[in-house]
Design an enzyme around this catalytic site. Structure first.
Site, PDB file in Angstrom:
ATOM      1  N   TYR A  37       0.931  -1.149   0.114  1.00 49.35           N
ATOM      2  CA  TYR A  37       0.072  -0.060  -0.045  1.00 49.35           C
ATOM      3  C   TYR A  37       0.744   1.273  -0.033  1.00 49.35           C
ATOM      4  O   TYR A  37       2.097   1.291   0.183  1.00 49.35           O
ATOM      5  CB  TYR A  37      -0.983   0.209   1.206  1.00 49.35           C
ATOM      6  CG  TYR A  37      -0.443   0.221   2.433  1.00 49.35           C
ATOM      7  CD1 TYR A  37       0.453  -0.562   3.380  1.00 49.35           C
ATOM      8  CD2 TYR A  37      -0.472   1.510   2.907  1.00 49.35           C
ATOM      9  CE1 TYR A  37       1.083  -0.367   4.427  1.00 49.35           C
ATOM     10  CE2 TYR A  37      -0.043   2.074   4.327  1.00 49.35           C
ATOM     11  CZ  TYR A  37       0.714   0.949   4.985  1.00 49.35           C
ATOM     12  OH  TYR A  37       1.300   1.374   6.320  1.00 49.35           O
ATOM     13  N   ARG A  56       7.992   3.931  -4.386  1.00 49.92           N
ATOM     14  CA  ARG A  56       7.963   3.139  -3.346  1.00 49.92           C
ATOM     15  C   ARG A  56       7.080   1.868  -3.454  1.00 49.92           C
ATOM     16  O   ARG A  56       7.365   0.895  -3.145  1.00 49.92           O
ATOM     17  CB  ARG A  56       8.022   3.735  -2.155  1.00 49.92           C
ATOM     18  CG  ARG A  56       7.889   2.947  -0.841  1.00 49.92           C
ATOM     19  CD  ARG A  56       7.953   3.514   0.452  1.00 49.92           C
ATOM     20  NE  ARG A  56       6.689   4.353   0.719  1.00 49.92           N
ATOM     21  CZ  ARG A  56       6.500   4.891   1.829  1.00 49.92           C
ATOM     22  NH1 ARG A  56       7.362   5.269   2.757  1.00 49.92           N
ATOM     23  NH2 ARG A  56       5.203   5.722   2.064  1.00 49.92           N
ATOM     24  N   ARG A 104      -8.994 -19.836  -2.425  1.00 54.46           N
ATOM     25  CA  ARG A 104      -7.957 -19.652  -1.276  1.00 54.46           C
ATOM     26  C   ARG A 104      -7.136 -20.702  -1.411  1.00 54.46           C
ATOM     27  O   ARG A 104      -7.190 -22.026  -1.159  1.00 54.46           O
ATOM     28  CB  ARG A 104      -8.595 -19.725   0.040  1.00 54.46           C
ATOM     29  CG  ARG A 104      -7.811 -19.275   1.341  1.00 54.46           C
ATOM     30  CD  ARG A 104      -8.178 -19.439   2.650  1.00 54.46           C
ATOM     31  NE  ARG A 104      -7.066 -19.039   3.641  1.00 54.46           N
ATOM     32  CZ  ARG A 104      -6.477 -19.947   3.971  1.00 54.46           C
ATOM     33  NH1 ARG A 104      -6.223 -21.052   3.480  1.00 54.46           N
ATOM     34  NH2 ARG A 104      -5.573 -19.560   5.041  1.00 54.46           N
ATOM     35  N   HIS A 106      -2.449 -21.002  -0.398  1.00 53.05           N
ATOM     36  CA  HIS A 106      -1.180 -20.210  -0.042  1.00 53.05           C
ATOM     37  C   HIS A 106      -0.491 -19.873  -1.434  1.00 53.05           C
ATOM     38  O   HIS A 106       0.044 -18.752  -1.421  1.00 53.05           O
ATOM     39  CB  HIS A 106      -0.295 -21.045   0.897  1.00 53.05           C
ATOM     40  CG  HIS A 106      -0.965 -20.860   2.304  1.00 53.05           C
ATOM     41  ND1 HIS A 106      -2.100 -21.447   2.777  1.00 53.05           N
ATOM     42  CD2 HIS A 106      -0.393 -20.466   3.370  1.00 53.05           C
ATOM     43  CE1 HIS A 106      -2.322 -21.581   4.085  1.00 53.05           C
ATOM     44  NE2 HIS A 106      -1.059 -20.816   4.738  1.00 53.05           N
ATOM     45  N   LYS A 146       6.390  -1.831   2.276  1.00 49.72           N
ATOM     46  CA  LYS A 146       5.012  -1.199   2.836  1.00 49.72           C
ATOM     47  C   LYS A 146       3.928  -2.358   2.573  1.00 49.72           C
ATOM     48  O   LYS A 146       3.186  -2.283   1.774  1.00 49.72           O
ATOM     49  CB  LYS A 146       4.782   0.152   2.097  1.00 49.72           C
ATOM     50  CG  LYS A 146       4.087   0.917   3.046  1.00 49.72           C
ATOM     51  CD  LYS A 146       4.008   2.426   2.731  1.00 49.72           C
ATOM     52  CE  LYS A 146       3.233   3.142   3.300  1.00 49.72           C
ATOM     53  NZ  LYS A 146       3.012   3.215   4.670  1.00 49.72           N
ATOM     54  N   GLU A 179      11.694   2.160  14.813  1.00 49.60           N
ATOM     55  CA  GLU A 179      10.930   3.170  14.425  1.00 49.60           C
ATOM     56  C   GLU A 179       9.395   2.996  15.017  1.00 49.60           C
ATOM     57  O   GLU A 179       9.309   2.204  16.148  1.00 49.60           O
ATOM     58  CB  GLU A 179      10.641   3.154  12.639  1.00 49.60           C
ATOM     59  CG  GLU A 179       9.879   1.736  12.313  1.00 49.60           C
ATOM     60  CD  GLU A 179       9.499   1.700  10.922  1.00 49.60           C
ATOM     61  OE1 GLU A 179       9.567   2.604  10.238  1.00 49.60           O
ATOM     62  OE2 GLU A 179       9.553   0.266  10.495  1.00 49.60           O
ATOM     63  N   LEU A 203      11.012   1.279   7.796  1.00 48.66           N
ATOM     64  CA  LEU A 203      10.399   1.398   6.463  1.00 48.66           C
ATOM     65  C   LEU A 203      11.002   2.900   5.783  1.00 48.66           C
ATOM     66  O   LEU A 203      11.352   3.655   6.621  1.00 48.66           O
ATOM     67  CB  LEU A 203       9.044   1.925   6.598  1.00 48.66           C
ATOM     68  CG  LEU A 203       8.179   2.143   5.154  1.00 48.66           C
ATOM     69  CD1 LEU A 203       7.674   1.128   4.504  1.00 48.66           C
ATOM     70  CD2 LEU A 203       7.034   3.264   5.592  1.00 48.66           C
TER      71      LEU A 203
HETATM   72  C1  LIG Z   1       6.156   1.471   9.679  1.00 49.44           C
HETATM   73  C2  LIG Z   1       6.164   2.928   9.421  1.00 49.44           C
HETATM   74  N1  LIG Z   1       7.348   3.694   9.227  1.00 49.44           N
HETATM   75  C3  LIG Z   1       7.260   4.749   8.827  1.00 49.44           C
HETATM   76  C4  LIG Z   1       6.222   5.360   8.074  1.00 49.44           C
HETATM   77  C5  LIG Z   1       6.573   6.731   7.481  1.00 49.44           C
HETATM   78  O1  LIG Z   1       6.311   6.650   6.176  1.00 49.44           O
HETATM   79  P1  LIG Z   1       6.053   7.953   5.270  1.00 49.44           P
HETATM   80  O2  LIG Z   1       6.897   9.281   5.621  1.00 49.44           O
HETATM   81  O3  LIG Z   1       6.388   7.552   3.960  1.00 49.44           O
HETATM   82  O4  LIG Z   1       4.669   7.947   5.548  1.00 49.44           O
HETATM   83  C6  LIG Z   1       5.124   4.644   8.157  1.00 49.44           C
HETATM   84  C7  LIG Z   1       3.931   4.961   7.288  1.00 49.44           C
HETATM   85  O5  LIG Z   1       2.864   4.729   7.310  1.00 49.44           O
HETATM   86  C8  LIG Z   1       4.933   3.550   8.589  1.00 49.44           C
HETATM   87  O6  LIG Z   1       3.897   2.930   8.463  1.00 49.44           O
END
Ligand SMILES: Cc1ncc(COP(=O)(O)O)c(C=O)c1O
Length: 306
Positions: A37, A56, A104, A106, A146, A179, A203
């Site tokens: 996403y 991304r 469904r 896997h 993501k 994070e 991320l």
């Molecule tokens: C786990 C995580 N880290 C960092 C971020 C920040 O990313 P961005 O600056 O691209 O929104 C997000 C945003 O949803 C996130 O889910």
């Protein structure tokens, strides 16, 4: 009273009202969390950092072997069209790409067609300042993707919410803070900015990357290395950033104030520089929430959660 306009979305090749979308119960996103996403901000009717978000999305999709049916250019056009049709000046665009719809199993059929879902909603201005609690980082080791399968993040953020904090801060078994549940993390110590490197545990946030670009331009020294939870507790300043929260000072961590629980000077400088960057990219952006008079906010927030 006039009827509320239906929220618009793009689903599986068509623009349509959100209420007309019919998702298959066998969509692999629904069954397996099998998808990726993006979330991006719209300022002044202009999608912010559009190229970075689309890039991304393609990296995330490639990371789990999904081949989008649309090209990067198609995605940029789609997002611009969606934003124009929705007509909100300040908004957030959410888009996801699931592997597709199939009985469904896997294992997937290599010819399965991925399904896009994109929507846009008006944005409520983010509140100024954040509080966090630390939680064990129980996520997988491909956090650079993501992925829509966000269960550890969802559980961590709910745990924070239940005890009255805004966010969860992930800490690995070796004590290193990575994070937040949905944001990247920075600490300031003796004029140097520290942040965990991107990769399997963090991320590659678009806001993080822009913040680093701004730091380079401003000559702020940056060290991209993981630092412990204790390091963050004792830092001069800590801030978090994401698309929807922008740059926000962290005022409290595990119920203890960071510095004097007031937004620090480096954080405020970077917030202002970020706002300038947004203005340059999108025209006359609204002021960031809490931009003025940040000095009293720390005390207020501590009272709220303390
Ligand atoms: C786990 C995580 N880290 C960092 C971020 C920040 O990313 P961005 O600056 O691209 O929104 C997000 C945003 O949803 C996130 O889910």
């Amino acid at each position: 009273m006039p009827a509320k306009p239906a929220t618009l979305c793009y689903f599986d090749g068509r623009f349509l009202p959100l209420c007309d979308v019919a998702v298959s119960p066998f969509d692999r996103g629904y069954n397996f969390g099998d998808g990726v996403y993006e979330m991006l901000r719209v300022y002044n009717g202009v999608p912010f950092a559009l190229d970075e978000h689309v890039e991304r999305l393609f990296r995330s999709a490639a990371g789990i072997d999904i081949r989008p049916r649309l090209s990067p250019r198609d995605y940029r056009d789609l997002i611009v069209a969606l934003v124009e049709r929705a007509g909100w000046a300040d908004a957030a665009v959410y888009g996801q790409l699931t592997r597709g719809d199939a009985p469904r199993d896997h294992v997937w059929d290599e010819n399965i067609a991925p399904i896009d879902f994109w929507t846009v909603k008006p944005l409520v201005s983010p509140k100024f300042g954040r509080t966090m609690i630390s939680v064990p980082d129980e996520r997988w080791s491909r956090c650079e993707i993501k992925a829509i399968s966000l269960l550890p993040n969802v559980l961590a953020k709910q745990r924070a919410r239940r005890v009255g904090a805004d966010e969860a801060l992930f800490v690995m078994p070796n004590g290193i803070a990575t994070e937040g549940g949905a944001c990247n993390l920075f600490a300031v110590k003796d004029g140097v900015l520290y942040t965990h490197p991107i990769g399997g545990k963090v991320l590659p946030g678009v806001t993080r990357a822009i913040t680093l670009k701004i730091c380079k331009k401003m000559g702020v020294p940056v060290v991209e290395e993981g630092r412990s939870l204790d390091f963050h507790r004792d830092a001069d300043e800590v801030f978090v950033c994401s698309t929807t929260m922008e740059i926000q000072p962290l005022l409290q961590l595990d119920w203890r104030p960071i510095a004097d629980a007031r937004p620090g000077p480096m954080t405020m400088r970077l917030r202002q520089a970020f706002l300038d960057y947004v203005r340059q990219a999108c025209g006359d952006a609204p002021p960031l929430a809490g931009e003025v008079d940040g000095a009293d906010v720390g005390v207020e927030t501590m009272a709220r959660v303390g």
